[in-house]
Write a protein that holds these residues in place. Structure first.
Motif, PDB file in Angstrom:
ATOM      1  N   ARG A  89       8.455  -8.843 -10.759  1.00  0.00           N
ATOM      2  CA  ARG A  89       9.415  -8.682  -9.862  1.00  0.00           C
ATOM      3  C   ARG A  89       8.885  -9.168  -8.393  1.00  0.00           C
ATOM      4  NH1 ARG A  89      11.346  -7.511 -13.739  1.00  0.00           N
ATOM      5  NH2 ARG A  89      12.722  -5.736 -14.344  1.00  0.00           N
ATOM      6  N   ILE A  90       9.896  -9.797  -7.512  1.00  0.00           N
ATOM      7  CA  ILE A  90       9.380 -10.309  -6.197  1.00  0.00           C
ATOM      8  C   ILE A  90      10.340  -9.757  -5.240  1.00  0.00           C
ATOM      9  CG2 ILE A  90       9.093 -12.476  -4.927  1.00  0.00           C
ATOM     10  CD1 ILE A  90       8.603 -14.052  -7.498  1.00  0.00           C
ATOM     11  N   VAL A  91       9.716  -9.022  -4.096  1.00  0.00           N
ATOM     12  CA  VAL A  91      10.451  -8.483  -3.151  1.00  0.00           C
ATOM     13  C   VAL A  91      10.070  -9.417  -2.097  1.00  0.00           C
ATOM     14  CG1 VAL A  91      10.814  -6.467  -1.457  1.00  0.00           C
ATOM     15  CG2 VAL A  91      10.239  -5.978  -3.906  1.00  0.00           C
ATOM     16  N   SER A  92      11.207 -10.228  -1.595  1.00  0.00           N
ATOM     17  CA  SER A  92      10.889 -11.145  -0.716  1.00  0.00           C
ATOM     18  C   SER A  92      11.953 -11.557   0.333  1.00  0.00           C
ATOM     19  CB  SER A  92       9.997 -12.480  -1.367  1.00  0.00           C
ATOM     20  OG  SER A  92      11.217 -13.299  -1.821  1.00  0.00           O
ATOM     21  N   LEU A  93      11.678 -12.523   1.197  1.00  0.00           N
ATOM     22  CA  LEU A  93      12.950 -13.177   2.011  1.00  0.00           C
ATOM     23  C   LEU A  93      12.680 -14.844   1.667  1.00  0.00           C
ATOM     24  CD1 LEU A  93      12.488 -11.482   5.271  1.00  0.00           C
ATOM     25  CD2 LEU A  93      13.880 -10.670   3.664  1.00  0.00           C
ATOM     26  N   ASP A  94      13.908 -15.346   1.296  1.00  0.00           N
ATOM     27  CA  ASP A  94      13.834 -16.644   1.077  1.00  0.00           C
ATOM     28  C   ASP A  94      14.749 -17.578   2.005  1.00  0.00           C
ATOM     29  OD1 ASP A  94      12.136 -16.822  -1.059  1.00  0.00           O
ATOM     30  OD2 ASP A  94      13.645 -16.138  -2.396  1.00  0.00           O
ATOM     31  N   LEU A 127       0.879  -1.099  -0.008  1.00  0.00           N
ATOM     32  CA  LEU A 127      -0.052   0.054  -0.005  1.00  0.00           C
ATOM     33  C   LEU A 127       0.794   1.247  -0.081  1.00  0.00           C
ATOM     34  CD1 LEU A 127      -2.726  -1.059   2.377  1.00  0.00           C
ATOM     35  CD2 LEU A 127      -3.014  -0.715   0.019  1.00  0.00           C
ATOM     36  N   ALA A 128       1.988   1.164   0.856  1.00  0.00           N
ATOM     37  CA  ALA A 128       3.014   2.217   0.581  1.00  0.00           C
ATOM     38  C   ALA A 128       3.278   2.513  -0.918  1.00  0.00           C
ATOM     39  CB  ALA A 128       4.012   1.987   1.632  1.00  0.00           C
ATOM     40  N   ALA A 129       3.541   1.404  -1.668  1.00  0.00           N
ATOM     41  CA  ALA A 129       3.859   1.629  -3.057  1.00  0.00           C
ATOM     42  C   ALA A 129       2.825   1.924  -3.852  1.00  0.00           C
ATOM     43  CB  ALA A 129       4.903   0.632  -3.322  1.00  0.00           C
ATOM     44  N   ALA A 168       9.351  -0.394   1.868  1.00  0.00           N
ATOM     45  CA  ALA A 168       8.296   0.065   0.753  1.00  0.00           C
ATOM     46  C   ALA A 168       9.429   0.676  -0.113  1.00  0.00           C
ATOM     47  CB  ALA A 168       7.841   1.365   1.465  1.00  0.00           C
ATOM     48  N   GLU A 169      10.551   1.212  -0.074  1.00  0.00           N
ATOM     49  CA  GLU A 169      11.689   1.592  -0.765  1.00  0.00           C
ATOM     50  C   GLU A 169      11.865   0.676  -1.865  1.00  0.00           C
ATOM     51  OE1 GLU A 169      11.583   4.420   2.533  1.00  0.00           O
ATOM     52  OE2 GLU A 169      11.910   1.949   2.405  1.00  0.00           O
ATOM     53  N   ALA A 170      12.231  -0.650  -1.333  1.00  0.00           N
ATOM     54  CA  ALA A 170      12.622  -1.721  -2.086  1.00  0.00           C
ATOM     55  C   ALA A 170      11.384  -2.037  -3.060  1.00  0.00           C
ATOM     56  CB  ALA A 170      12.930  -3.117  -1.554  1.00  0.00           C
ATOM     57  N   VAL A 171      10.304  -2.192  -2.806  1.00  0.00           N
ATOM     58  CA  VAL A 171       8.942  -2.387  -3.391  1.00  0.00           C
ATOM     59  C   VAL A 171       8.904  -1.273  -4.516  1.00  0.00           C
ATOM     60  CG1 VAL A 171       6.381  -2.395  -3.514  1.00  0.00           C
ATOM     61  CG2 VAL A 171       7.732  -3.516  -1.561  1.00  0.00           C
TER      62      VAL A 171
END
Length: 125
Positions: free
Chosen positions: A87-92, A48-50, A111-114
């Motif tokens: 694109r996927i912003v995640s932790l694996d 939502l921030a993005a 939010a910056e990475a998103v």
């Protein structure tokens, strides 16, 4: 987790969530979106921030292939939703322990990475 504002300038009602997802915020001023952001659970506030959120095929317009998914857990299964161009912003990985603000900041789930993932797709359809 933050409480979502449901007022006139906030998020839409979560109708359809029982089907697996819903649109919480549309593109500004009725414009056609250029990128679709998806998230679940505690990651919703980052999306939502993005800007926009959706999470189910019926909410994923086929013509909109520029998609970003936000996931604090494993990204497994997200590739299907974002498609080959997304694109996927995640932790694996697992094992870190701290409050979520510190973990997200240190692990790059922000939010910056998103927004950066979104910008990398802007104008690409």
């Amino acid at each position: 987790m933050p409480v979502l504002d449901r007022g006139p300038d906030g998020c839409a009602r979560a109708e359809g969530a029982a089907l697996g997802g819903c649109v919480l915020r549309d593109a500004a001023d009725g414009e056609q979106p250029q990128v679709l952001l998806m998230a679940t659970g505690s990651e919703v506030h980052l999306a939502l921030a993005a800007q926009v959120l959706a999470d189910r095929e019926e909410f994923l317009p086929p013509a909109l292939t520029a998609r970003v998914s936000v996931e604090a857990g494993v990204a497994l299964g997200r590739r299907q939703g974002v498609g080959p161009r997304g694109r996927i912003v995640s932790l694996d990985h697992f094992g870190a322990s701290a409050d979520h603000q510190r973990l997200y900041a240190e692990l790059g789930l922000t939010a910056e990475a998103v927004a950066a993932a979104r910008e990398s797709l802007a104008g690409t359809g």
